[in-house]
Design a protein around this motif. Structure first.
Motif, PDB file in Angstrom:
ATOM      1  N   PRO A 373       0.811  -1.258   0.010  1.00  0.00           N
ATOM      2  CA  PRO A 373       0.072  -0.181   0.138  1.00  0.00           C
ATOM      3  C   PRO A 373       0.613   1.274   0.004  1.00  0.00           C
ATOM      4  O   PRO A 373       2.150   1.231   0.226  1.00  0.00           O
ATOM      5  N   LEU A 374       0.170   2.409  -0.267  1.00  0.00           N
ATOM      6  CA  LEU A 374       1.057   3.632  -0.064  1.00  0.00           C
ATOM      7  C   LEU A 374       1.570   4.145   1.052  1.00  0.00           C
ATOM      8  O   LEU A 374       2.424   4.844   1.005  1.00  0.00           O
ATOM      9  N   GLU A 375       0.794   3.607   1.977  1.00  0.00           N
ATOM     10  CA  GLU A 375       1.369   4.002   3.310  1.00  0.00           C
ATOM     11  C   GLU A 375       1.564   2.761   4.473  1.00  0.00           C
ATOM     12  O   GLU A 375       0.421   1.724   4.319  1.00  0.00           O
ATOM     13  N   ILE A 376       2.474   2.542   5.035  1.00  0.00           N
ATOM     14  CA  ILE A 376       2.902   1.344   6.035  1.00  0.00           C
ATOM     15  C   ILE A 376       2.667   1.870   7.302  1.00  0.00           C
ATOM     16  O   ILE A 376       3.486   2.870   7.665  1.00  0.00           O
ATOM     17  N   LYS A 377       1.968   1.101   8.296  1.00  0.00           N
ATOM     18  CA  LYS A 377       2.068   1.468   9.572  1.00  0.00           C
ATOM     19  C   LYS A 377       3.555   1.514  10.248  1.00  0.00           C
ATOM     20  O   LYS A 377       3.825  -0.035  10.259  1.00  0.00           O
ATOM     21  N   GLY A 378       4.208   2.309  10.621  1.00  0.00           N
ATOM     22  CA  GLY A 378       5.519   1.953  11.181  1.00  0.00           C
ATOM     23  C   GLY A 378       6.584   1.172  10.340  1.00  0.00           C
ATOM     24  O   GLY A 378       6.985   0.182  10.595  1.00  0.00           O
ATOM     25  N   MET A 379       6.716   1.811   9.336  1.00  0.00           N
ATOM     26  CA  MET A 379       7.837   1.142   8.390  1.00  0.00           C
ATOM     27  C   MET A 379       9.187   0.866   9.073  1.00  0.00           C
ATOM     28  O   MET A 379       9.576  -0.437   8.816  1.00  0.00           O
ATOM     29  N   VAL A 380       9.893   1.575   9.784  1.00  0.00           N
ATOM     30  CA  VAL A 380      11.012   1.385  10.508  1.00  0.00           C
ATOM     31  C   VAL A 380      10.791   1.756  12.164  1.00  0.00           C
ATOM     32  O   VAL A 380      10.561   2.767  12.305  1.00  0.00           O
ATOM     33  N   VAL A 381      10.883   0.477  12.678  1.00  0.00           N
ATOM     34  CA  VAL A 381      10.606   0.767  14.166  1.00  0.00           C
ATOM     35  C   VAL A 381      11.887   0.139  14.896  1.00  0.00           C
ATOM     36  O   VAL A 381      12.042  -0.932  14.718  1.00  0.00           O
ATOM     37  N   ILE A 382      12.859   1.084  15.470  1.00  0.00           N
ATOM     38  CA  ILE A 382      13.977   0.658  16.267  1.00  0.00           C
ATOM     39  C   ILE A 382      13.711   1.206  17.612  1.00  0.00           C
ATOM     40  O   ILE A 382      14.138   2.328  17.693  1.00  0.00           O
ATOM     41  N   GLN A 383      13.213   0.499  18.651  1.00  0.00           N
ATOM     42  CA  GLN A 383      12.980   1.419  19.967  1.00  0.00           C
ATOM     43  C   GLN A 383      13.894   0.274  21.009  1.00  0.00           C
ATOM     44  O   GLN A 383      13.374  -0.612  21.196  1.00  0.00           O
ATOM     45  N   CYS A 384      14.674   1.015  21.810  1.00  0.00           N
ATOM     46  CA  CYS A 384      15.507   0.261  22.690  1.00  0.00           C
ATOM     47  C   CYS A 384      15.440   0.950  24.211  1.00  0.00           C
ATOM     48  O   CYS A 384      14.753   2.075  24.284  1.00  0.00           O
ATOM     49  N   ALA A 402       6.803   3.563  -0.822  1.00  0.00           N
ATOM     50  CA  ALA A 402       5.646   3.657   0.126  1.00  0.00           C
ATOM     51  C   ALA A 402       6.124   4.683   1.286  1.00  0.00           C
ATOM     52  O   ALA A 402       7.193   5.104   1.315  1.00  0.00           O
ATOM     53  N   ARG A 403       5.034   5.333   1.840  1.00  0.00           N
ATOM     54  CA  ARG A 403       5.345   6.250   2.895  1.00  0.00           C
ATOM     55  C   ARG A 403       5.014   5.496   4.248  1.00  0.00           C
ATOM     56  O   ARG A 403       4.241   4.506   4.362  1.00  0.00           O
ATOM     57  N   GLY A 404       5.697   5.834   5.166  1.00  0.00           N
ATOM     58  CA  GLY A 404       5.651   5.208   6.551  1.00  0.00           C
ATOM     59  C   GLY A 404       6.183   6.146   7.735  1.00  0.00           C
ATOM     60  O   GLY A 404       6.935   7.117   7.667  1.00  0.00           O
ATOM     61  N   LYS A 405       6.431   5.365   9.005  1.00  0.00           N
ATOM     62  CA  LYS A 405       7.018   6.055   9.950  1.00  0.00           C
ATOM     63  C   LYS A 405       8.397   5.481  10.202  1.00  0.00           C
ATOM     64  O   LYS A 405       8.765   4.227   9.901  1.00  0.00           O
ATOM     65  N   LEU A 406       9.450   6.359  10.517  1.00  0.00           N
ATOM     66  CA  LEU A 406      10.909   5.753  10.919  1.00  0.00           C
ATOM     67  C   LEU A 406      10.678   6.397  12.450  1.00  0.00           C
ATOM     68  O   LEU A 406      10.785   7.508  12.741  1.00  0.00           O
ATOM     69  N   HIS A 407      10.791   5.241  13.369  1.00  0.00           N
ATOM     70  CA  HIS A 407      10.717   5.614  14.726  1.00  0.00           C
ATOM     71  C   HIS A 407      11.891   4.868  15.486  1.00  0.00           C
ATOM     72  O   HIS A 407      12.377   3.934  15.313  1.00  0.00           O
ATOM     73  N   LEU A 408      12.706   5.821  15.990  1.00  0.00           N
ATOM     74  CA  LEU A 408      14.284   5.632  16.452  1.00  0.00           C
ATOM     75  C   LEU A 408      14.292   6.066  17.694  1.00  0.00           C
ATOM     76  O   LEU A 408      14.234   7.255  18.125  1.00  0.00           O
ATOM     77  N   LEU A 409      14.702   4.931  18.700  1.00  0.00           N
ATOM     78  CA  LEU A 409      14.674   5.673  19.974  1.00  0.00           C
ATOM     79  C   LEU A 409      15.905   4.758  20.821  1.00  0.00           C
ATOM     80  O   LEU A 409      15.856   3.300  20.820  1.00  0.00           O
ATOM     81  N   ASN A 410      16.655   5.655  21.488  1.00  0.00           N
ATOM     82  CA  ASN A 410      17.694   5.028  22.302  1.00  0.00           C
ATOM     83  C   ASN A 410      18.595   3.914  21.577  1.00  0.00           C
ATOM     84  O   ASN A 410      18.851   2.851  21.788  1.00  0.00           O
ATOM     85  N   LEU A 431       8.578  10.934  11.284  1.00  0.00           N
ATOM     86  CA  LEU A 431      10.058  10.767  11.655  1.00  0.00           C
ATOM     87  C   LEU A 431      10.232  11.047  13.253  1.00  0.00           C
ATOM     88  O   LEU A 431       9.701  12.195  13.747  1.00  0.00           O
ATOM     89  N   TYR A 432      10.538  10.321  14.081  1.00  0.00           N
ATOM     90  CA  TYR A 432      10.723  10.337  15.350  1.00  0.00           C
ATOM     91  C   TYR A 432      11.932   9.580  15.935  1.00  0.00           C
ATOM     92  O   TYR A 432      12.257   8.750  15.829  1.00  0.00           O
ATOM     93  N   MET A 433      12.655  10.735  16.257  1.00  0.00           N
ATOM     94  CA  MET A 433      14.065  10.136  16.788  1.00  0.00           C
ATOM     95  C   MET A 433      14.348  11.016  18.242  1.00  0.00           C
ATOM     96  O   MET A 433      14.372  11.949  18.415  1.00  0.00           O
ATOM     97  N   VAL A 434      14.724   9.926  19.107  1.00  0.00           N
ATOM     98  CA  VAL A 434      14.927  10.305  20.633  1.00  0.00           C
ATOM     99  C   VAL A 434      16.145   9.503  21.031  1.00  0.00           C
ATOM    100  O   VAL A 434      16.297   8.396  20.867  1.00  0.00           O
ATOM    101  N   ASN A 435      16.949  10.245  21.569  1.00  0.00           N
ATOM    102  CA  ASN A 435      18.282   9.776  22.307  1.00  0.00           C
ATOM    103  C   ASN A 435      18.963   8.633  21.369  1.00  0.00           C
ATOM    104  O   ASN A 435      19.230   7.520  21.655  1.00  0.00           O
ATOM    105  N   VAL A 436      19.344   9.176  20.115  1.00  0.00           N
ATOM    106  CA  VAL A 436      20.086   8.660  19.089  1.00  0.00           C
ATOM    107  C   VAL A 436      21.520   9.210  18.972  1.00  0.00           C
ATOM    108  O   VAL A 436      21.475  10.313  18.855  1.00  0.00           O
ATOM    109  N   THR A 437      22.666   8.471  19.233  1.00  0.00           N
ATOM    110  CA  THR A 437      23.931   8.971  19.482  1.00  0.00           C
ATOM    111  C   THR A 437      24.692   8.303  18.374  1.00  0.00           C
ATOM    112  O   THR A 437      24.501   7.170  17.910  1.00  0.00           O
ATOM    113  N   ASP A 438      25.667   9.100  18.011  1.00  0.00           N
ATOM    114  CA  ASP A 438      26.910   8.554  16.841  1.00  0.00           C
ATOM    115  C   ASP A 438      26.116   8.069  15.503  1.00  0.00           C
ATOM    116  O   ASP A 438      26.065   6.848  15.153  1.00  0.00           O
TER     117      ASP A 438
END
Length: 451
Positions: A373-384, A402-410, A431-438
């Motif tokens: 589909p044109l939009e995907i729920k939570g395309m990339v989810v990396i949450q630690c 397709a469009r979707g969410k890029l969710h990056l955490l810790n 685009l959601y990015m929290v506490n991502v270093t290097d």
């Protein structure tokens, strides 16, 4: 009297005869099998395997009927403690079907334990209807197990399960269990090593391939390692899942040249208790018509997870911790008790959350997502978790129509490479990015409408 003596003598020297011949073929019809689809042929099949396995190499032949499909009905075949090589040969017009009428029909059709060289081949079918609660084939404490050019038709539980086994080869296999329950699936690998799944087609409603670790009956941690999934087609279901039970560790997982079509999830690494997932390579993967998360690395977070348990049944309940009781003296990475390291106690509406997983050195390379589909729920989810961040994660040559969410955490150590020709789109507020270093970002990302 003389005839009786001759018969007794013949049966006495038969094992010696087999031992002197390095390779032998045994026709199960010669052992009393009917192959009429109504008679339970278990005793005949087991007699053939028991006697012929005394030869160093034996092939158990299931003869076909030139005029029509031949069905061999059998209740559970318990095959154990065989060191010589045994191969069940099912021709293309032959089906080995699990019996419905026997007292042990809830057991797997093939139940193998302490086998060292066992295989099924020939182009035929293994079949189990949905009245069964157990898997179609289950192997434990075994090595050198192979399935080549065989079709599994099943529903209910797993098609194939491997527990505490090694040196497994699954090649050119078709598994169709689309009538299975969502909490089961096609292939389950637990506490095993050196597994190869190649050039196969998997159709399911549950997990296509579930990789877990765990604890043995003697409470010893056993890791799962060296798993290679290559050149296969995943159709339907929740894709490939590593976890949620990773106690003991999952290491050296390679997923290369696979396609995913009409799946509810792609490749997922999930949490549940202490453990470690490391050294993972996902390369040359194509997703077509994916409904939910394409890439997920999901440890226990100290913030509200993006995805709920309802997203798939393998996610442990946030309010059910009986399997993973909280122990503040447990090292979250190794699962061992120490005096200096304590687990973090997290609260969720007054309910204690279970222990964490640790993910390290995971790479997704050459990943293509087609436009439906044109939009995907939570395309990339990396949450630690903030105290135990994911380490050294790489998304290289990641292309999406397709469009979707890029969710990056810790995350500590993240590399993102989106090729300029694709201009990967993300959903509004995607685009959601929290506490991502290097972190290193290359290529082109279209952030129009994102925050």
């Amino acid at each position: 009297r003389g005839l009786v003596i001759v018969l007794v003598w013949a049966f006495a020297i038969w094992p010696v005869h087999l031992a002197l011949h390095k390779q032998i073929e045994c026709n199960i019809l010669d052992f009393g099998a009917k192959g009429d689809g109504t008679t339970d042929d278990r005793d005949a099949i087991l007699s053939a395997i028991t006697l012929c396995s005394k030869s160093p190499v034996s092939t158990i032949i299931f003869p076909e009927n030139p005029k029509q499909t031949r069905v061999y009905l059998s209740s559970s075949l318990k095959i154990e403690n065989i060191k010589n090589k045994v191969t069940l040969k099912l021709p293309p017009s032959v089906t080995l079907k699990a019996s419905k009428s026997t007292k042990d029909d809830s057991k797997p059709l093939l139940l193998g334990e302490n086998l060292e060289n066992f295989g099924v081949e020939g182009g035929g079918f293994l079949y189990k209807e949905n009245y069964h609660e157990q898997s179609l084939a289950y192997f434990s404490k075994s090595s050198k197990i192979s399935f080549n050019n065989v079709t599994f038709l099943t529903s209910g539980r797993w098609a194939i399960e491997f527990e505490n086994s090694r040196n497994i080869e699954i090649e050119k296999v078709i598994i169709d269990d689309r009538a299975s329950r969502k909490e089961a699936g096609a292939i389950r690998i637990s506490r095993s090593s050196k597994i190869s799944i190649r050039d196969s087609v998997i159709k399911t409603n549950g997990a296509s391939i579930l990789v877990t670790a765990g604890v043995a009956s003697d409470k010893k941690k056993i890791s799962t390692r060296n798993i290679n999934i290559q050149g296969s087609s995943i159709r339907g279901g929740y894709g490939i899942i590593a976890g949620p039970d990773i106690y003991g560790g999952i290491h050296e997982l390679t997923i290369i040249d696979n396609t995913f079509h009409q799946v509810d999830g792609g490749v997922r690494f999930l949490r549940a208790g202490p453990g470690h997932i490391s050294n993972v390579l996902v390369r040359n993967i194509t997703f077509d018509n994916v409904k939910s998360v394409v890439v997920e690395v999901d440890s226990l977070t100290d913030q509200t997870p993006l995805l709920s348990k309802e997203s798939h049944p393998f996610m442990p309940s946030r309010h059910s911790r009986s399997q993973y009781p909280y122990d503040p003296s447990l090292n979250l990475r190794t699962g061992t008790k120490t005096e200096t390291e304590t687990g973090a106690k997290l609260e969720d509406s007054g309910t204690e959350l279970h222990r964490l997983a640790v993910f390290q050195n995971i790479e997704f390379s050459n990943v293509t997502i087609l436009s439906q589909p044109l939009e995907i729920k939570g395309m990339v989810v990396i949450q630690c978790h903030s105290e135990y961040p994911c380490l050294d994660l790489r998304l290289t040559n990641f292309s999406s129509e397709a469009r979707g969410k890029l969710h990056l955490l810790n995350i500590k150590g993240l590399s993102l490479d989106f090729p300029a020709r694709s201009a990967t789109l993300f959903s509004p507020k995607g685009l959601y990015m929290v506490n991502v270093t290097d972190i290193n970002i290359f290529g082109s990302i279209n952030l129009k409408g994102s925050t």
